[in-house]
Design a protein around this motif. Sequence first.
Motif, PDB file in Angstrom:
ATOM      1  N   TYR A 257       0.852  -1.179   0.000  1.00  0.00           N
ATOM      2  CA  TYR A 257       0.000   0.000   0.000  1.00  0.00           C
ATOM      3  C   TYR A 257       0.893   1.236   0.000  1.00  0.00           C
ATOM      4  O   TYR A 257       2.081   1.170   0.367  1.00  0.00           O
ATOM      5  CB  TYR A 257      -0.928  -0.011   1.233  1.00  0.00           C
ATOM      6  CG  TYR A 257      -0.233   0.464   2.484  1.00  0.00           C
ATOM      7  CD1 TYR A 257       0.697  -0.350   3.130  1.00  0.00           C
ATOM      8  CD2 TYR A 257      -0.438   1.752   2.957  1.00  0.00           C
ATOM      9  CE1 TYR A 257       1.383   0.106   4.238  1.00  0.00           C
ATOM     10  CE2 TYR A 257       0.240   2.215   4.068  1.00  0.00           C
ATOM     11  CZ  TYR A 257       1.158   1.401   4.700  1.00  0.00           C
ATOM     12  OH  TYR A 257       1.858   1.859   5.776  1.00  0.00           O
ATOM     13  N   GLY A 258       0.307   2.349  -0.399  1.00  0.00           N
ATOM     14  CA  GLY A 258       1.049   3.617  -0.414  1.00  0.00           C
ATOM     15  C   GLY A 258       0.324   4.585  -1.320  1.00  0.00           C
ATOM     16  O   GLY A 258      -0.712   4.235  -1.891  1.00  0.00           O
ATOM     17  N   LYS A 259       0.850   5.795  -1.438  1.00  0.00           N
ATOM     18  CA  LYS A 259       0.192   6.777  -2.318  1.00  0.00           C
ATOM     19  C   LYS A 259       0.774   6.636  -3.717  1.00  0.00           C
ATOM     20  O   LYS A 259       1.989   6.694  -3.902  1.00  0.00           O
ATOM     21  CB  LYS A 259       0.420   8.189  -1.782  1.00  0.00           C
ATOM     22  CG  LYS A 259      -0.567   9.205  -2.315  1.00  0.00           C
ATOM     23  CD  LYS A 259      -1.974   9.005  -1.766  1.00  0.00           C
ATOM     24  CE  LYS A 259      -2.287   9.941  -0.621  1.00  0.00           C
ATOM     25  NZ  LYS A 259      -3.493   9.547   0.104  1.00  0.00           N
TER      26      LYS A 259
ATOM     27  N   SER B 295       5.135   6.832  -7.362  1.00  0.00           N
ATOM     28  CA  SER B 295       4.217   5.919  -6.667  1.00  0.00           C
ATOM     29  C   SER B 295       4.981   5.118  -5.623  1.00  0.00           C
ATOM     30  O   SER B 295       6.005   4.507  -5.928  1.00  0.00           O
ATOM     31  CB  SER B 295       3.570   4.961  -7.675  1.00  0.00           C
ATOM     32  OG  SER B 295       2.765   5.687  -8.584  1.00  0.00           O
TER      33      SER B 295
ATOM     34  N   ALA C 220       4.908   2.074  -2.713  1.00  0.00           N
ATOM     35  CA  ALA C 220       4.208   0.879  -2.223  1.00  0.00           C
ATOM     36  C   ALA C 220       5.032   0.271  -1.098  1.00  0.00           C
ATOM     37  O   ALA C 220       6.193  -0.106  -1.289  1.00  0.00           O
ATOM     38  CB  ALA C 220       4.013  -0.130  -3.351  1.00  0.00           C
TER      39      ALA C 220
ATOM     40  N   THR D 180      -0.864   6.518   3.934  1.00  0.00           N
ATOM     41  CA  THR D 180      -0.474   6.833   2.547  1.00  0.00           C
ATOM     42  C   THR D 180      -0.297   8.337   2.404  1.00  0.00           C
ATOM     43  O   THR D 180       0.538   8.806   1.628  1.00  0.00           O
ATOM     44  CB  THR D 180      -1.511   6.330   1.522  1.00  0.00           C
ATOM     45  OG1 THR D 180      -2.728   7.052   1.678  1.00  0.00           O
ATOM     46  CG2 THR D 180      -1.770   4.837   1.655  1.00  0.00           C
TER      47      THR D 180
ATOM     48  N   THR E 118       3.150   9.126   3.132  1.00  0.00           N
ATOM     49  CA  THR E 118       4.085   8.778   2.047  1.00  0.00           C
ATOM     50  C   THR E 118       4.054   9.867   0.980  1.00  0.00           C
ATOM     51  O   THR E 118       5.082  10.223   0.410  1.00  0.00           O
ATOM     52  CB  THR E 118       3.786   7.386   1.436  1.00  0.00           C
ATOM     53  OG1 THR E 118       2.547   7.416   0.743  1.00  0.00           O
ATOM     54  CG2 THR E 118       3.769   6.309   2.486  1.00  0.00           C
ATOM     55  N   LYS E 119       2.876  10.445   0.749  1.00  0.00           N
ATOM     56  CA  LYS E 119       2.757  11.567  -0.205  1.00  0.00           C
ATOM     57  C   LYS E 119       3.555  12.766   0.287  1.00  0.00           C
ATOM     58  O   LYS E 119       4.363  13.337  -0.455  1.00  0.00           O
ATOM     59  CB  LYS E 119       1.287  11.947  -0.375  1.00  0.00           C
ATOM     60  CG  LYS E 119       1.065  13.171  -1.235  1.00  0.00           C
ATOM     61  CD  LYS E 119      -0.308  13.789  -0.991  1.00  0.00           C
ATOM     62  CE  LYS E 119      -0.355  14.492   0.347  1.00  0.00           C
ATOM     63  NZ  LYS E 119      -1.635  15.040   0.729  1.00  0.00           N
TER      64      LYS E 119
END
Length: 306
Positions: free
Chosen positions: A10-12, A35, A37, A57, A60-61
């Motif tokens: 998962y992630g942005k 991107s 993950a 997320t 992460t952004k």
Amino acid sequence: MPTMLGQNQYGKAENRVVRITREGSTHHIKDLNVSVALSGDMEDVHRSGSNANVLPTDTTKNTVFAFAKKYGIESAERFGIHLARHFVTSQEPVHRARVRIEEYAWDRIATSDAHRRERGEHSFVRRGQETRLAQVTYDGERWEVVSGLKDLTVLNSTDSEFHGFLKDGYTTLEETRDRVLATSVTARWRFGWTGDGQAMPDWETSYGRTKRHLLRAFAETYSLSLQQTMYRMGARVIEHGEEVDEVRLSLPNSHHFQVDLEPFGLDNDSADGAVYFAADRPYGLIEATILRDGCEALIPADLTNL
Ligand SMILES: O=c1[nH]c(=O)c2[nH]c(=O)[nH]c2[nH]1
């Protein structure tokens, strides 16, 4: 039924980060789509909903934008290495980080020597060909030729302002004296040539000249609005191309928002380069027809019908 959790991450995704650095009046641009993950000890969030191991997320952004400011973007690979190392070494439950990056290359728009001397170099066209378009109609008597292009993506990193606009109870937009102005040009232009014994234009030369004048007008207009820049683009084509009677332009205003990095102790207004979030939607859509004096508007307003 017993079940097992398989591969998960998962992630942005698709953080559109643009970094503009300034060497005096010569600007440089880096444009990435990043991107992130992450994976690791994520059994619990999937099974019980406990977020104790979940770095949001959203974080992460923010990290992508903060790192773009902090470390710069020397190359996509080096930028990816900084990010991936950070996520894996700073959060115990995160065991693996995959950072995927698309990079969009930009070339400088050629401007006049005088403009370069006085205003510097801050105008770019995205690398990769635009699509050239042509429509020919003949009814046995008269010809109508409309040429055009789409997907010609351009950006000015300064010399654009927007202020003095109407304000009502719903207006929150701040006035600005210096912003990024970016658009992807869709254009059609109609030739005066209808047959009738007139000399046929040299279509190849005309296309090259028209594209050059669209670019030059975009780059060299000190912009108070995209509407004003657009009008200069159409007018310049007509002023420099006697074969063209009408120009229709459709220009999305591709907003670039300067990211607030204060919460991370970073001054995004400092001289060593600013980081922007390039939003893909919604976008302002600015459209107009520009005509040679006395000529009729024949290109449809809705270019999707052409
Ligand atoms: O050049 C612009 N024209 C507008 O009409 C407009 N509206 C807006 O919100 N930003 C801008 N920018």
